[in-house]
Design a protein around this motif. Sequence first.
Motif, PDB file in Angstrom:
ATOM      1  N   ALA A 504       0.843  -1.201   0.000  1.00 48.43           N
ATOM      2  CA  ALA A 504       0.000   0.000   0.000  1.00 48.43           C
ATOM      3  C   ALA A 504       0.880   1.254   0.000  1.00 48.43           C
ATOM      4  N   THR A 505       0.559   2.195  -0.878  1.00 45.03           N
ATOM      5  CA  THR A 505       1.349   3.420  -1.022  1.00 45.03           C
ATOM      6  C   THR A 505       0.512   4.631  -0.623  1.00 45.03           C
ATOM      7  N   PHE A 506       1.114   5.505   0.177  1.00 45.50           N
ATOM      8  CA  PHE A 506       0.427   6.696   0.672  1.00 45.50           C
ATOM      9  C   PHE A 506       1.256   7.938   0.378  1.00 45.50           C
ATOM     10  N   SER A 507       0.581   9.064   0.299  1.00 46.51           N
ATOM     11  CA  SER A 507       1.282  10.334   0.192  1.00 46.51           C
ATOM     12  C   SER A 507       1.963  10.630   1.529  1.00 46.51           C
ATOM     13  N   VAL A 511       8.330  12.693   1.118  1.00 50.72           N
ATOM     14  CA  VAL A 511       8.686  12.186  -0.211  1.00 50.72           C
ATOM     15  C   VAL A 511       7.922  12.966  -1.283  1.00 50.72           C
ATOM     16  N   ASP A 512       8.260  12.679  -2.546  1.00 50.16           N
ATOM     17  CA  ASP A 512       7.606  13.365  -3.647  1.00 50.16           C
ATOM     18  C   ASP A 512       6.224  12.766  -3.889  1.00 50.16           C
ATOM     19  N   GLU A 513       5.641  13.101  -5.034  1.00 47.10           N
ATOM     20  CA  GLU A 513       4.262  12.703  -5.324  1.00 47.10           C
ATOM     21  C   GLU A 513       4.089  11.208  -5.533  1.00 47.10           C
ATOM     22  N   LYS A 514       5.166  10.454  -5.729  1.00 44.94           N
ATOM     23  CA  LYS A 514       5.040   9.009  -5.895  1.00 44.94           C
ATOM     24  C   LYS A 514       4.569   8.322  -4.621  1.00 44.94           C
ATOM     25  N   GLY A 515       4.777   8.963  -3.476  1.00 43.24           N
ATOM     26  CA  GLY A 515       4.309   8.404  -2.212  1.00 43.24           C
ATOM     27  C   GLY A 515       5.294   7.440  -1.596  1.00 43.24           C
ATOM     28  N   THR A 516       4.849   6.804  -0.519  1.00 42.45           N
ATOM     29  CA  THR A 516       5.711   5.886   0.209  1.00 42.45           C
ATOM     30  C   THR A 516       4.916   4.693   0.713  1.00 42.45           C
ATOM     31  N   THR A 517       5.594   3.596   0.878  1.00 43.44           N
ATOM     32  CA  THR A 517       5.032   2.429   1.558  1.00 43.44           C
ATOM     33  C   THR A 517       5.455   2.499   3.018  1.00 43.44           C
ATOM     34  N   LEU A 518       4.860   1.688   3.862  1.00 47.46           N
ATOM     35  CA  LEU A 518       5.241   1.695   5.280  1.00 47.46           C
ATOM     36  C   LEU A 518       6.675   1.214   5.484  1.00 47.46           C
ATOM     37  N   PRO A 519       7.139   0.182   4.752  1.00 49.16           N
ATOM     38  CA  PRO A 519       8.563  -0.173   4.893  1.00 49.16           C
ATOM     39  C   PRO A 519       9.491   0.980   4.495  1.00 49.16           C
ATOM     40  N   GLY A 520       9.143   1.726   3.439  1.00 47.26           N
ATOM     41  CA  GLY A 520       9.956   2.874   3.035  1.00 47.26           C
ATOM     42  C   GLY A 520       9.943   3.964   4.088  1.00 47.26           C
ATOM     43  N   TYR A 521       8.789   4.187   4.727  1.00 48.28           N
ATOM     44  CA  TYR A 521       8.681   5.172   5.805  1.00 48.28           C
ATOM     45  C   TYR A 521       9.598   4.793   6.969  1.00 48.28           C
ATOM     46  N   LYS A 522       9.600   3.522   7.314  1.00 49.15           N
ATOM     47  CA  LYS A 522      10.412   3.068   8.451  1.00 49.15           C
ATOM     48  C   LYS A 522      11.896   3.297   8.197  1.00 49.15           C
ATOM     49  N   GLU A 523      12.308   3.126   6.958  1.00 54.67           N
ATOM     50  CA  GLU A 523      13.722   3.309   6.642  1.00 54.67           C
ATOM     51  C   GLU A 523      14.168   4.759   6.849  1.00 54.67           C
ATOM     52  N   ARG A 524      13.255   5.705   6.721  1.00 53.90           N
ATOM     53  CA  ARG A 524      13.592   7.134   6.838  1.00 53.90           C
ATOM     54  C   ARG A 524      13.295   7.704   8.219  1.00 53.90           C
ATOM     55  N   MET A 525      12.850   6.889   9.158  1.00 56.09           N
ATOM     56  CA  MET A 525      12.493   7.391  10.485  1.00 56.09           C
ATOM     57  C   MET A 525      13.705   7.958  11.221  1.00 56.09           C
ATOM     58  N   LYS A 526      13.456   9.022  11.976  1.00 54.78           N
ATOM     59  CA  LYS A 526      14.517   9.659  12.765  1.00 54.78           C
ATOM     60  C   LYS A 526      14.871   8.803  13.981  1.00 54.78           C
TER      61      LYS A 526
END
Length: 775
Positions: A504-507, A511-526
């Motif tokens: 599942a991809t969300f805005s 990130v840009d307009e392509k959005g992110t998945t939850l695994p991608g979000y986790k990789e960028r977490m502070k």
Amino acid sequence: TNFRETTHATMLLLAVLAAGTQAALLRSAPITHSTLARSAVKSQLHGLFGTSVDDACNVCGSSHTNVARVRGGARMSEAVADVADDVETYQFEAEVAKVMDIIINSLYSDKDIFLRELISNASDACDKKRFLSLSGDSTAYDGRVRVIADKETNTLTIEDNGIGMTRKDLQNNLGRIAQSGTKKFTEALGSSKSDATNLIGQFGVGFYSAFLVAEKVTVVTKSEDGEQLRWESTEASSYTISKDESEPIETTGTRLVLHMKEEADKYLDDFTVRDMLKKYSEFISFPIELWAEKTEYDTVPDPEAEVKEGEEPPTKSVPRKTNVWEKVNGAKPLWMRPPKEVSDEEYEEFYKTTFRAYDAPDAHMHFSLEGQVEFRALLFCPGTVPWELSQDMFNDKVKPMKLFVKRVFISDNFEEQLLPRWLSFLKGVVDSEDLPLNVSRELLQKSKVLSIISKRLVRKALDMFNQIAKDEDKFANFNKNFGRYIKVGVIEDRDNKDALLKLATFSSTGVDEKGTTLPGYKERMKEGQTKIYYISGASKEAAASSPVLEGLKKKGYEVIVAIDQVDEVALQGVGSFEGMEVVDAAKESADVGEQTDEEKAETEAAKKTLEQTCSFVKETLGAKVDKVEVSTRLTKSPSALVQPQWGMSPQMQRLMKAQQAGGGDDFMGAMSANLELNPKHAAVLKLKEMIEEDKEAKSTKDFAALLFDVAAVSSGYEVTDPAGFAKRVVTLMSGVEEEDEGEEAPKEESSENVEEELSFPDEQGPINAEVIEPK
């Protein structure tokens, strides 16, 4: 004695009934003699169930009184009425005729089914001959099925060059209901002939579907080294078997001639027959040829045209109609071939032909399952959104899966779908002999087998999506077209929720307009971030500017933006992902991070300082807010609205309001929001001073209401009183308080009015007052 024999016969029939045999199949024949009585009962039992009186009675060791064991199908009795000139006439028993009536008029819901059943029988006959030719010394066999629709004779003919039938086969296979010659043939071949499982007919009732459209059925057949025979029946009341002297059949085969009913004349139309053959029998392994009319044009001299000297004589085209055998089943059942042997071009051509699609599929999944349940399947992910789904996301008219049983199309409309609705955008075929069909092979019944197949299809679909996800551009296009379906799967398919959340991809604000998945979000977490945050909004820009995110932005946290209502519902139901809690940043319970001791102390001090202010604002706003409190998340804005734990976001409130308004109902409203005040903002501090000076002043109350309005607008809520909001803004801009509508300023009364109103009730009458003008 006669009476005793009759009683024994009757009791034996009743015993069979008691054993659970269908009452409709039994009838005691009139008996006038003991021998005839026993013969009649024997005929009934042997004809209907394939057993005899002695066999039935010997099961339990008695002569005639115990329950008979029955076997086989219900046979059309062999009570011979007439035998003359090698023509044998057989009467259907009255009860069997009733069963025939049920089969013909009730078993099949769609009359079109008759052609599918009869073509399937012809294909089986060809398959049988092919099996026998492989095991013998005969030459290579090329099976085929031919169909002729003749409007002049009102007949539809289906002819095959298969194995043919003997006189005994005609009696057993066509004169016995629910006995399948195909099933017996398969059993006779034994387990070594695994290819025999490709034979279609197993129920033994398909032939009788011919009477759905035909008032008379003629079967001409010839077996290997046998004579050519004719089986004929009118309205399924009786049938005859005789030698046939019509057009001879080459080698072996069967010619089925249907004399059509008056209301079934549409089945003699060339287009209708061709369309039905393509729909139901397109993937039959043998060629199906239709005797079709073809128009050709011949070039001939034109006798009416003027011939000029020195030039060739003018010509004209003259139409000429001919009849040719036209092959109608050109498609190949790719799912029957090993995936390694099929090229991408073949998959694309199959997809476009079978599903009448114009786009190329983004991906496909070709697989089979062996074991407890056996089936083959082919799934396609379209490259674009099908037009029907672009109008309605879950259009009932869209049928994603086509069901085949041994290459014969059965249906694409099931009460229990093979795929869940969140996968309704896929296209595919399933071919299995284990599918739980009813006898008419029209309806798919709910069973454990269906559940197993459905789960495997879903699993393979997820594998296909994961393959797409490896290509960034393809995955972006996939999410653009079908991302909402994946999120519906997150909501509805709890068994595959975790797998779907990875797709599942969300805005997102990070990130840009392509959005992110939850695994991608986790990789960028502070570092130090322990939760996944999201917020709903009408757009990414509107949601990102919400004041409730100020505390998260200060810490550099990324926030997922739920723009679509489906996004919000999906994220609300996630709970946690890979051990991390997924929370709504606009809820009062949202933890924006741990505070330092100094920050905690400042917060406690601010709560005490603004205690009177919060109480005053709550009293002024009343039911508009649930509570007013000091905020720990605001850094720039003076105020913000946040929802209680079980509250409804402003986006969802608008959706619910629109839905209820469309249905004619009044929107009952949502839970009141909480108003949070920024203790360091100048506007809040000014309100505190105004309350201390005069909390009853109208300007003080208007200022408190304005703080609420500002919070509502910036947090994405609708302003319930836009006129009042505008008036308060104008007052703030001009510095002059406007009078409420309906109130009038006091006016100085003129001297004339004063003179008229001043009067005293004495006898001297009114006293006029003198008005002294100022000098």
